[in-house]
Each structure stands twice: as structure tokens, then as C-alpha cells.
Design a protein around this motif. Structure first.
Motif, PDB file in Angstrom:
ATOM      1  N   ARG A   1       8.909  21.986 -15.150  1.00  0.00           N
ATOM      2  CA  ARG A   1      10.255  22.082 -14.604  1.00  0.00           C
ATOM      3  C   ARG A   1      10.349  21.210 -13.355  1.00  0.00           C
ATOM      4  N   GLU A   2      11.447  20.473 -13.213  1.00  0.00           N
ATOM      5  CA  GLU A   2      11.619  19.624 -12.031  1.00  0.00           C
ATOM      6  C   GLU A   2      11.939  20.471 -10.806  1.00  0.00           C
ATOM      7  N   VAL A   3      11.397  20.052  -9.671  1.00  0.00           N
ATOM      8  CA  VAL A   3      11.608  20.721  -8.391  1.00  0.00           C
ATOM      9  C   VAL A   3      12.204  19.706  -7.412  1.00  0.00           C
ATOM     10  N   LYS A   4      13.335  20.052  -6.824  1.00  0.00           N
ATOM     11  CA  LYS A   4      13.906  19.194  -5.783  1.00  0.00           C
ATOM     12  C   LYS A   4      13.002  19.280  -4.562  1.00  0.00           C
ATOM     13  N   LEU A   5      12.766  18.146  -3.941  1.00  0.00           N
ATOM     14  CA  LEU A   5      11.899  18.103  -2.767  1.00  0.00           C
ATOM     15  C   LEU A   5      12.683  17.645  -1.547  1.00  0.00           C
ATOM     16  N   GLU A   6      12.409  18.320  -0.425  1.00  0.00           N
ATOM     17  CA  GLU A   6      12.988  17.930   0.863  1.00  0.00           C
ATOM     18  C   GLU A   6      11.873  17.848   1.888  1.00  0.00           C
ATOM     19  N   TRP A   7      11.979  16.868   2.763  1.00  0.00           N
ATOM     20  CA  TRP A   7      11.062  16.725   3.894  1.00  0.00           C
ATOM     21  C   TRP A   7      11.856  17.049   5.143  1.00  0.00           C
ATOM     22  N   ASN A   8      11.533  18.177   5.763  1.00  0.00           N
ATOM     23  CA  ASN A   8      12.211  18.624   6.976  1.00  0.00           C
ATOM     24  C   ASN A   8      13.731  18.641   6.793  1.00  0.00           C
ATOM     25  N   GLY A   9      14.177  19.139   5.626  1.00  0.00           N
ATOM     26  CA  GLY A   9      15.602  19.285   5.338  1.00  0.00           C
ATOM     27  C   GLY A   9      16.282  18.076   4.751  1.00  0.00           C
ATOM     28  N   THR A  10      15.588  16.940   4.649  1.00  0.00           N
ATOM     29  CA  THR A  10      16.177  15.725   4.085  1.00  0.00           C
ATOM     30  C   THR A  10      15.708  15.558   2.638  1.00  0.00           C
ATOM     31  N   ARG A  11      16.669  15.413   1.732  1.00  0.00           N
ATOM     32  CA  ARG A  11      16.356  15.272   0.308  1.00  0.00           C
ATOM     33  C   ARG A  11      15.531  14.012   0.078  1.00  0.00           C
TER      34      ARG A  11
ATOM     35  N   ILE B   1       3.433  17.595  -6.242  1.00  0.00           N
ATOM     36  CA  ILE B   1       4.124  16.559  -5.471  1.00  0.00           C
ATOM     37  C   ILE B   1       3.613  15.185  -5.898  1.00  0.00           C
ATOM     38  N   PRO B   2       4.511  14.217  -6.184  1.00  0.00           N
ATOM     39  CA  PRO B   2       4.045  12.866  -6.517  1.00  0.00           C
ATOM     40  C   PRO B   2       3.338  12.225  -5.314  1.00  0.00           C
ATOM     41  N   VAL B   3       2.166  11.689  -5.529  1.00  0.00           N
ATOM     42  CA  VAL B   3       1.373  11.114  -4.442  1.00  0.00           C
ATOM     43  C   VAL B   3       2.087   9.910  -3.821  1.00  0.00           C
ATOM     44  N   VAL B   4       2.720   9.074  -4.641  1.00  0.00           N
ATOM     45  CA  VAL B   4       3.407   7.902  -4.088  1.00  0.00           C
ATOM     46  C   VAL B   4       4.587   8.307  -3.207  1.00  0.00           C
ATOM     47  N   LEU B   5       5.179   9.468  -3.454  1.00  0.00           N
ATOM     48  CA  LEU B   5       6.250   9.973  -2.600  1.00  0.00           C
ATOM     49  C   LEU B   5       5.732  10.213  -1.184  1.00  0.00           C
ATOM     50  N   LEU B   6       4.519  10.735  -1.086  1.00  0.00           N
ATOM     51  CA  LEU B   6       3.920  10.981   0.228  1.00  0.00           C
ATOM     52  C   LEU B   6       3.730   9.671   0.986  1.00  0.00           C
ATOM     53  N   ARG B   7       3.317   8.639   0.264  1.00  0.00           N
ATOM     54  CA  ARG B   7       3.123   7.325   0.882  1.00  0.00           C
ATOM     55  C   ARG B   7       4.461   6.678   1.235  1.00  0.00           C
ATOM     56  N   ASP B   8       5.383   6.649   0.284  1.00  0.00           N
ATOM     57  CA  ASP B   8       6.620   5.885   0.450  1.00  0.00           C
ATOM     58  C   ASP B   8       7.666   6.574   1.329  1.00  0.00           C
ATOM     59  N   SER B   9       7.738   7.895   1.289  1.00  0.00           N
ATOM     60  CA  SER B   9       8.817   8.593   1.992  1.00  0.00           C
ATOM     61  C   SER B   9       8.380   9.342   3.242  1.00  0.00           C
TER      62      SER B   9
ATOM     63  N   GLY C   1       5.156   8.642   4.862  1.00  0.00           N
ATOM     64  CA  GLY C   1       4.297   7.808   5.695  1.00  0.00           C
ATOM     65  C   GLY C   1       2.826   8.183   5.693  1.00  0.00           C
ATOM     66  N   VAL C   2       2.394   8.958   4.698  1.00  0.00           N
ATOM     67  CA  VAL C   2       0.975   9.282   4.568  1.00  0.00           C
ATOM     68  C   VAL C   2       0.264   8.038   4.034  1.00  0.00           C
ATOM     69  N   THR C   3      -0.907   7.734   4.578  1.00  0.00           N
ATOM     70  CA  THR C   3      -1.685   6.586   4.113  1.00  0.00           C
ATOM     71  C   THR C   3      -2.335   6.930   2.778  1.00  0.00           C
ATOM     72  N   LEU C   4      -2.190   6.024   1.801  1.00  0.00           N
ATOM     73  CA  LEU C   4      -2.794   6.201   0.479  1.00  0.00           C
ATOM     74  C   LEU C   4      -3.697   5.013   0.202  1.00  0.00           C
ATOM     75  N   ARG C   5      -4.952   5.301  -0.136  1.00  0.00           N
ATOM     76  CA  ARG C   5      -5.921   4.252  -0.493  1.00  0.00           C
ATOM     77  C   ARG C   5      -6.484   4.546  -1.873  1.00  0.00           C
ATOM     78  N   TYR C   6      -6.943   3.469  -2.531  1.00  0.00           N
ATOM     79  CA  TYR C   6      -7.628   3.627  -3.811  1.00  0.00           C
ATOM     80  C   TYR C   6      -8.924   2.841  -3.771  1.00  0.00           C
ATOM     81  N   GLU C   7     -10.016   3.484  -4.144  1.00  0.00           N
ATOM     82  CA  GLU C   7     -11.329   2.840  -4.214  1.00  0.00           C
ATOM     83  C   GLU C   7     -11.737   2.780  -5.690  1.00  0.00           C
ATOM     84  N   PRO C   8     -11.551   1.597  -6.337  1.00  0.00           N
ATOM     85  CA  PRO C   8     -11.787   1.510  -7.783  1.00  0.00           C
ATOM     86  C   PRO C   8     -13.245   1.736  -8.203  1.00  0.00           C
TER      87      PRO C   8
END
Length: 157
Positions: free
Chosen positions: A37-47, A61-69, A71-78
Motif C-alpha cells: 500500500r502506498e504511504v504519503k510521506l512528509e518531512w517536517n510537515g512538507t509533502r 522509505i525510498p533510499v533515493v528520497l532520503l538523498r534527493d529530498s 540531504g542524507v549522503t548516499l554512497r555505493y561501494e560496488p
């Protein structure tokens, strides 16, 4: 005649019980394979521009959302197939295995739900963000919405 009526009633009862028992595993399997089921997400009240997913009671929670919206740093070590989320001094590692994605919080094994790749996107349980980054949340069941923020921020449902 009484004996015949008793046998018929017993057979009817047995057939009803067998029919009911045959339906129980089907209902359980159907609920386990139900679409997330889809869940609406808000960060500190902002959609936020992406939705999360409700899977088996966990808000993912989508990981890229944390990076893009957020500001959490996301790294990948292949070489070790590991995604890492960094915020301040806290670190969440998602290690890609052959059949699951294991999580470590600040180099300690996470005991809760694992991350998942769904439709090519990595999702992480909100509880990992709560325990790893100290996020707090307000859940609105009627709107199927999760509002989350850094600890100490006042949240309304």
C-alpha cells in the motif's frame, strides 16, 4: 431414524469444518502476497515528491528520497555491494546478499525488517531511520501518511 439423522448432521458438520479449514491457508497466502500500500510521506510537515510503501506493517522509505529530498549522503561501494547512508556521525549500511539485504547501524547488525528492492528501487524500513538517525514520526492512519523529522522537531498528525 434418529441414528440416520445423527449421521447426516455429523457429515454436514464435518463437511463444513473441512471447507472452512481449506479456506484459511488461502486467505493467509493472499494477504501475504497482497500488493504494498502506498504511504504519503512528509518531512517536517512538507509533502515529499515520492511515496513510501506499507509492507507487512513496516513503512518503507525510498533510499533515493532520503538523498534527493532530505540531504542524507548516499554512497555505493560496488566491490562489496553495499549502499551506505550517512548523516552526521551516524551510518546505515545496506549489504546486498543473494536473497536479502542486510542492514547494519553504526557497524552493528540490525535486528528488524530488512531493506527491499521493489520495482528497481531500494526501500528501507522507517524504523531503521528512527533507530539509526534518531528520526521521530507521526502516523496518520486515516490518510495513510507518515510525517517524519529530526528528533526534537514538533510533529502534528
Amino acid at each position: 431414524m434418529l441414528k440416520k439423522k445423527f449421521v447426516q448432521s455429523s457429515m454436514l458438520l464435518l463437511a463444513s469444518v473441512l471447507l472452512l479449514c481449506s479456506l484459511i491457508p488461502t486467505a493467509s497466502a493472499a494477504s501475504m502476497n497482497a500488493a504494498p500500500r502506498e504511504v504519503k510521506l512528509e518531512w517536517n510537515g512538507t509533502r515529499l515528491p515520492q511515496n513510501g510503501l506499507l509492507i507487512e506493517g513496516s513503512t518503507m522509505i525510498p533510499v533515493v528520497l532520503l538523498r534527493d529530498s532530505i540531504g542524507v549522503t548516499l554512497r555505493y561501494e560496488p566491490t562489496v555491494k553495499t549502499y551506505t547512508l550517512l548523516q552526521n556521525d551516524d551510518q546505515i549500511d545496506m549489504i546486498m546478499g543473494t536473497d536479502s539485504i542486510n542492514i547494519r547501524l553504526n557497524n552493528h547488525q540490525w535486528k528488524g525488517p530488512n531493506a527491499q528492492v521493489i520495482n528497481g528501487r531500494m526501500y528501507i524500513p522507517f524504523t531503521v531511520l528512527r533507530d539509526g538517525f534518531g528520526y521521530q514520526s507521526a502516523w496518520n492512519a486515516s490518510q495513510v501518511k507518515l510525517n517524519f523529522a529530526k528528533k526534537g522537531i514538533f510533529l502534528e498528525e
